[in-house]
Design a protein around this motif. Structure first.
Motif, mmCIF file in Angstrom:
data_model
loop_
_atom_site.group_PDB
_atom_site.id
_atom_site.type_symbol
_atom_site.label_atom_id
_atom_site.label_comp_id
_atom_site.label_asym_id
_atom_site.label_seq_id
_atom_site.Cartn_x
_atom_site.Cartn_y
_atom_site.Cartn_z
ATOM 1 N N SER A 30 0.809 -1.220 0.000
ATOM 2 C CA SER A 30 0.000 0.000 0.000
ATOM 3 C C SER A 30 0.841 1.270 0.000
ATOM 4 C CB SER A 30 -0.950 0.007 1.201
ATOM 5 O OG SER A 30 -0.208 -0.046 2.406
ATOM 6 N N ILE A 51 -2.659 3.783 -10.863
ATOM 7 C CA ILE A 51 -3.614 3.828 -9.754
ATOM 8 C C ILE A 51 -2.889 4.315 -8.506
ATOM 9 C CG2 ILE A 51 -3.203 1.409 -9.095
ATOM 10 C CD1 ILE A 51 -6.275 1.251 -8.544
ATOM 11 N N THR A 52 -3.602 5.100 -7.702
ATOM 12 C CA THR A 52 -3.012 5.622 -6.471
ATOM 13 C C THR A 52 -2.885 4.533 -5.413
ATOM 14 O OG1 THR A 52 -5.227 6.281 -5.759
ATOM 15 C CG2 THR A 52 -3.884 7.961 -6.842
ATOM 16 N N THR A 54 -4.280 4.187 -2.576
ATOM 17 C CA THR A 54 -5.545 3.737 -1.987
ATOM 18 C C THR A 54 -6.491 3.152 -3.025
ATOM 19 O OG1 THR A 54 -6.533 5.904 -2.301
ATOM 20 C CG2 THR A 54 -5.390 5.506 -0.208
ATOM 21 N N GLY A 55 -6.194 3.376 -4.293
ATOM 22 C CA GLY A 55 -7.083 2.914 -5.352
ATOM 23 C C GLY A 55 -8.204 3.880 -5.674
ATOM 24 N N GLU A 56 -8.212 5.032 -5.022
ATOM 25 C CA GLU A 56 -9.312 5.985 -5.225
ATOM 26 C C GLU A 56 -9.251 6.659 -6.591
ATOM 27 O OE1 GLU A 56 -10.168 7.336 -0.576
ATOM 28 O OE2 GLU A 56 -9.404 8.763 -2.050
ATOM 29 N N SER A 57 -8.057 6.828 -7.116
ATOM 30 C CA SER A 57 -7.910 7.518 -8.397
ATOM 31 C C SER A 57 -7.164 6.646 -9.390
ATOM 32 C CB SER A 57 -7.163 8.837 -8.217
ATOM 33 O OG SER A 57 -7.904 9.719 -7.411
ATOM 34 N N THR A 58 -7.590 6.741 -10.637
ATOM 35 C CA THR A 58 -6.954 5.986 -11.713
ATOM 36 C C THR A 58 -6.741 6.887 -12.917
ATOM 37 O OG1 THR A 58 -9.119 5.263 -12.545
ATOM 38 C CG2 THR A 58 -7.997 3.808 -10.982
ATOM 39 N N SER A 71 -7.334 -1.836 -11.101
ATOM 40 C CA SER A 71 -7.815 -1.882 -9.726
ATOM 41 C C SER A 71 -6.722 -2.518 -8.866
ATOM 42 C CB SER A 71 -9.119 -2.678 -9.622
ATOM 43 O OG SER A 71 -8.919 -4.020 -10.012
ATOM 44 N N ASP A 73 -6.047 -4.521 -4.801
ATOM 45 C CA ASP A 73 -6.530 -5.061 -3.543
ATOM 46 C C ASP A 73 -5.332 -5.073 -2.603
ATOM 47 O OD1 ASP A 73 -7.397 -6.547 -1.381
ATOM 48 O OD2 ASP A 73 -8.586 -7.913 -2.604
ATOM 49 N N ASN A 74 -5.250 -4.082 -1.739
ATOM 50 C CA ASN A 74 -4.090 -3.973 -0.857
ATOM 51 C C ASN A 74 -4.025 -5.111 0.157
ATOM 52 O OD1 ASN A 74 -3.172 -1.709 -2.178
ATOM 53 N ND2 ASN A 74 -4.008 -0.257 -0.686
ATOM 54 N N THR A 104 0.830 10.819 -6.261
ATOM 55 C CA THR A 104 -0.519 10.284 -6.502
ATOM 56 C C THR A 104 -0.433 9.171 -7.536
ATOM 57 O OG1 THR A 104 -0.918 12.060 -8.103
ATOM 58 C CG2 THR A 104 -1.755 12.382 -5.858
#
Length: 125
Positions: A30, A51-52, A54-58, A71, A73-74, A104
């Motif tokens: 992460s 991808i960031t 946290t996965g919030e932004s791509t 996507s 999955d940490n 980011t």
């Protein structure tokens, strides 16, 4: 240091779908922004998606936007690339990469610190 191993490549017909996975081991997954790049024969390596942490932004290259989805999955230390509506021009070796210095996300390959060995994706017409 982090080790990256891609899987899921192979042969698919044009218009089909394929999913790639990139499993990370080593330091905290992460803590890294992740990206996918590809390199076709005789061409330079090019950015596909990022991808960031946290996965919030791509972010996507124009050539794959709307067809590919990144996507992560940490909890599983894995980043994915889901590819739809594949075209022959998507044929390439696909690499995942991890970047600790990226704030980011980034489309610049030199910003990534670690790379997988690559997995071949071949799209037949």
């Amino acid at each position: 240091q982090v080790q990256l191993v891609e899987s899921g490549g192979g042969l698919v017909q044009a218009g089909g779908s394929m999913s790639l996975s990139c499993a990370a081991s080593g330091r905290t997954f992460s803590g890294y922004a992740m990206g996918w790049f590809r390199q076709a024969p005789g061409k330079e390596r090019e950015f596909v998606s990022a991808i960031t942490r946290t996965g919030e932004s791509t972010y996507y290259a124009d050539s794959v936007s709307g067809r590919f989805k990144i996507s992560r999955d940490n909890a599983k230390n894995t980043v994915y690339l889901h590819m739809n509506s594949l075209k022959p021009e998507d044929t390439a070796v696909y690499y995942c990469a991890a970047g600790q210095r990226i704030i980011t996300l980034s489309a610049i390959s030199s910003m990534y610190d670690y790379w997988g060995q690559g997995t071949q994706v071949t799209v037949s017409s």
